[in-house]
Design an enzyme around this catalytic site. Sequence first.
Site, PDB file in Angstrom:
ATOM      1  N   CYS A   1       1.487  44.334 -22.070  1.00  0.00           N
ATOM      2  CA  CYS A   1       2.144  43.083 -21.680  1.00  0.00           C
ATOM      3  C   CYS A   1       2.262  42.947 -20.182  1.00  0.00           C
ATOM      4  CB  CYS A   1       3.529  43.008 -22.304  1.00  0.00           C
ATOM      5  SG  CYS A   1       3.481  42.893 -24.093  1.00  0.00           S
TER       6      CYS A   1
ATOM      7  N   VAL B   1       5.057  35.987 -20.464  1.00  0.00           N
ATOM      8  CA  VAL B   1       4.165  37.029 -20.962  1.00  0.00           C
ATOM      9  C   VAL B   1       4.788  37.649 -22.214  1.00  0.00           C
ATOM     10  CG1 VAL B   1       3.185  37.535 -18.698  1.00  0.00           C
ATOM     11  CG2 VAL B   1       5.178  38.806 -19.484  1.00  0.00           C
ATOM     12  N   CYS B   2       3.929  38.294 -23.025  1.00  0.00           N
ATOM     13  CA  CYS B   2       4.395  38.858 -24.276  1.00  0.00           C
ATOM     14  C   CYS B   2       5.462  39.910 -23.995  1.00  0.00           C
ATOM     15  CB  CYS B   2       3.242  39.473 -25.068  1.00  0.00           C
ATOM     16  SG  CYS B   2       2.597  41.029 -24.411  1.00  0.00           S
ATOM     17  N   PRO B   3       6.452  40.070 -24.815  1.00  0.00           N
ATOM     18  CA  PRO B   3       6.669  39.354 -26.082  1.00  0.00           C
ATOM     19  C   PRO B   3       7.551  38.109 -25.966  1.00  0.00           C
ATOM     20  CG  PRO B   3       8.209  41.174 -25.925  1.00  0.00           C
ATOM     21  CD  PRO B   3       7.443  41.163 -24.634  1.00  0.00           C
TER      22      PRO B   3
ATOM     23  N   ASP C   1      -0.370  32.985 -22.565  1.00  0.00           N
ATOM     24  CA  ASP C   1      -0.536  34.430 -22.741  1.00  0.00           C
ATOM     25  C   ASP C   1      -1.447  34.715 -23.931  1.00  0.00           C
ATOM     26  OD1 ASP C   1       0.172  37.194 -22.137  1.00  0.00           O
ATOM     27  OD2 ASP C   1       1.174  37.148 -24.075  1.00  0.00           O
TER      28      ASP C   1
END
Lengths: 387, 74
Positions: free
Chosen positions: A334, B10-12, B37
């Site tokens: 991430c 951005v993840c999550p 994303d």
Amino acid sequence: MSSTTTSEGSPEPGRRVYLDSASGEALHPAARRALEAALDTAYADPRRLHHAGGAARLVLDNARAATAEALGVRPDEVTFASSGTDAVQRGLLGLLGPGRGSGGEGPLVVHSAVEHSAVLHAAEWSGATTRSVGVDPAGRLRLDDLPPGAAGLAGATVVACQSANHEVGTIQPVESVAERLDGVPLFVDACASAGRLPLPQGWSALAASAHKWGGPAGVGVLVVRRGTRWHDPFPPDERAGERESGFENVPAVLAAAAALQAVVAERAAENARTNALVMRIRRVVGGLPDIDVVGDPVERLPHVVTFSCLYVDGEALVSELDRLGFEVASGSACTSSTLEPSHVLAAMGALTHGNVRVSVGRGTTDDDVTRFLEALPGAVERLRARI
Amino acid sequence: MLQLDCREMVCPAPIIELARHVRDVAVGDLIAVVASDAAARVDVPAWCRMTGHEYVGEDLAGDEVPRYVVRRVE
């Protein structure tokens, strides 16, 4: 919680638990003994004709014979490379042969969608056209997408299929793929399984990596079956044998062979032991809220378990577990520069964030797993609470 | 359809937003995540599978950013 565990589930001070043997296994004691012995006797260039060169040559040939025996192949099929990645590149690109990527009806590499990035990058670098074959939710190559005969592999120059997946542990149906080849050579990246599991059959070239089985890093093994058309994809080295390049690290190669022999001799018992640890982790983690255990529950590597936690950044979870003394890997990226999720998890349709890979090894005890399982729920909850 | 703007996340984070707001729509109604994303393309369907909601599909928001549409179940 046990009396040696703090309220946050961390191990006692100074006690760290390494759960990343799939990235690199600690040096096997047999490797250490071989390495120490060979460092003093096998320093010379094994291709020189003098006495010291002959001594190094003898060590190298012994290592090759031992490696071949442990892998169930012929000694003249074994070449030592400088890493698993090097062996992958030589193995795959060597099967593509000369003239790869030369326009028109150029070569075609058909590969599973979940190959290691070393395989994917080598295929792309070659200039060949590539075609990816998808996987099921467990990460297993979809054989239905690879029908027998010309339809499945029309125009393929090389097929690449790993022995088992490095991120989620799922074992691939290599021998079923081999049945569909119709003369197309098969490259197998066996880095994730070699030593721990017998090699599958039906391939033309195969790569393995010593530090995954407790040998030293910097030793790869390339196996090219007798009678295979293999062409050196890199600049030639006229000092070396057909598939070799440069001066092998002979002591490290001997250590790798010694570790491999020991691991193969021990694997019936050791696989049963690590498999029990993994089954326990799968059972406990699978019962935690909003966590998905990924990969095949049965047809998998004995020492690897991967899971993804909803609402958690995988790299933050790795750091939090490391703070508590537990060393794990993650397929999540991430916050990495690429921002690309793991292509393996994506191909499976598995959650790409909050991913953790736990791989147990020779040094992992029941108590280590107990403490990890005590620490994990709190670590996940703390990260979720920061949202 | 409720649309969540997760373009800069951005993840999550987009999935966290989705979980936070899915109950803002009625059962059977749609909620969408707009996210640049790359992980959202995999993680929205995976979230649906894990939580029992229905993944409807992907299209594009007005500015060509991918939009992932979910139907609330339960």
